[in-house]
Design a protein around this motif. Sequence first.
Motif, PDB file in Angstrom:
ATOM      1  N   UNK A   1     -20.557  23.565  14.310  1.00 55.79           N
ATOM      2  CA  UNK A   1     -19.503  23.788  15.285  1.00 55.79           C
ATOM      3  C   UNK A   1     -20.096  23.704  16.696  1.00 55.79           C
ATOM      4  N   UNK A   2     -19.398  23.035  17.577  1.00 55.59           N
ATOM      5  CA  UNK A   2     -19.854  22.908  18.962  1.00 55.59           C
ATOM      6  C   UNK A   2     -19.690  24.228  19.715  1.00 55.59           C
ATOM      7  N   UNK A   3     -20.441  24.349  20.795  1.00 55.98           N
ATOM      8  CA  UNK A   3     -20.249  25.465  21.732  1.00 55.98           C
ATOM      9  C   UNK A   3     -19.349  24.981  22.856  1.00 55.98           C
ATOM     10  N   UNK A   4     -18.576  25.871  23.432  1.00 53.68           N
ATOM     11  CA  UNK A   4     -17.696  25.521  24.541  1.00 53.68           C
ATOM     12  C   UNK A   4     -18.503  24.952  25.702  1.00 53.68           C
ATOM     13  N   UNK A   5     -19.703  25.498  25.934  1.00 54.48           N
ATOM     14  CA  UNK A   5     -20.535  25.045  27.048  1.00 54.48           C
ATOM     15  C   UNK A   5     -21.608  24.056  26.595  1.00 54.48           C
ATOM     16  N   UNK A   6     -21.295  23.275  25.591  1.00 57.88           N
ATOM     17  CA  UNK A   6     -22.227  22.253  25.108  1.00 57.88           C
ATOM     18  C   UNK A   6     -22.492  21.240  26.225  1.00 57.88           C
ATOM     19  N   UNK A  70     -21.637  28.725  31.971  1.00 52.82           N
ATOM     20  CA  UNK A  70     -22.916  29.102  31.362  1.00 52.82           C
ATOM     21  C   UNK A  70     -22.732  30.191  30.313  1.00 52.82           C
ATOM     22  N   UNK A  71     -21.690  31.006  30.458  1.00 58.49           N
ATOM     23  CA  UNK A  71     -21.393  32.063  29.487  1.00 58.49           C
ATOM     24  C   UNK A  71     -20.548  31.555  28.318  1.00 58.49           C
ATOM     25  N   UNK A  72     -20.106  30.314  28.396  1.00 61.66           N
ATOM     26  CA  UNK A  72     -19.275  29.760  27.330  1.00 61.66           C
ATOM     27  C   UNK A  72     -17.838  30.210  27.388  1.00 61.66           C
ATOM     28  N   UNK A  73     -17.347  30.528  28.600  1.00 60.60           N
ATOM     29  CA  UNK A  73     -15.992  31.051  28.745  1.00 60.60           C
ATOM     30  C   UNK A  73     -15.017  30.082  29.399  1.00 60.60           C
ATOM     31  N   UNK A 127     -12.236  22.013  22.886  1.00 60.07           N
ATOM     32  CA  UNK A 127     -11.986  23.452  22.693  1.00 60.07           C
ATOM     33  C   UNK A 127     -11.694  23.739  21.226  1.00 60.07           C
ATOM     34  N   UNK A 128     -10.867  22.929  20.597  1.00 58.70           N
ATOM     35  CA  UNK A 128     -10.554  23.136  19.179  1.00 58.70           C
ATOM     36  C   UNK A 128     -11.802  22.964  18.311  1.00 58.70           C
ATOM     37  N   UNK A 129     -12.658  22.012  18.655  1.00 58.25           N
ATOM     38  CA  UNK A 129     -13.893  21.790  17.893  1.00 58.25           C
ATOM     39  C   UNK A 129     -14.846  22.976  17.958  1.00 58.25           C
ATOM     40  N   UNK A 130     -14.676  23.847  18.939  1.00 61.46           N
ATOM     41  CA  UNK A 130     -15.528  25.039  19.045  1.00 61.46           C
ATOM     42  C   UNK A 130     -14.978  26.197  18.218  1.00 61.46           C
TER      43      UNK A 130
END
Length: 184
Positions: A1-6, A70-73, A127-130
Amino acid sequence: MQRLNDPNFFPVDLAEGASLRIRDLTTVDEMLALTERNLERLKPWENWAHVEQTRADLAAYTAWLMAQWSLGLIVPAVIELRGSLVGAVTARIDENTGSAELGYWIDADEEGTGLMTRAATAVVRHVLDTGVPRIELRASVGNTRSRALAERLGFSYEGTLRSAQSVGGIRHDMALYALVPTLT
């Protein structure tokens, strides 16, 4: 699963000379000029368009976006067309609900070209991929262009939030849309 901040998410090729790239401090001056060119047409829908736009404020906002990234938000993106910035798309995570909210705007000259649909689709897919379970989108009931985009993106209309947002001192009813991935 990807990260939002990839960091590998950007840049995204949107075809026809367009791309999506991260909104960082290198975009401040061009975003300020783009915003100023579009302020009058954004004022009916965006409360932030009613305040003075300054480079210092936009730089501070962009630095905040980068900290949230950087926080993934948040996914802070700008749309670039043939070397010039023409819009922005942002997906922000609500830490309390774990859902995301999508926001966007594009230069008047690019309305109706399909570019915003392509850009928003790329952010929504990311976003869905995360694993985010729900993406919301809110638009003033009278903002037919934004509402039409929500529907093109596959969002479902969930209802109207009465007097939910102030824009330039006027209360707006807001149409609430959501995209919830089908569970299999």
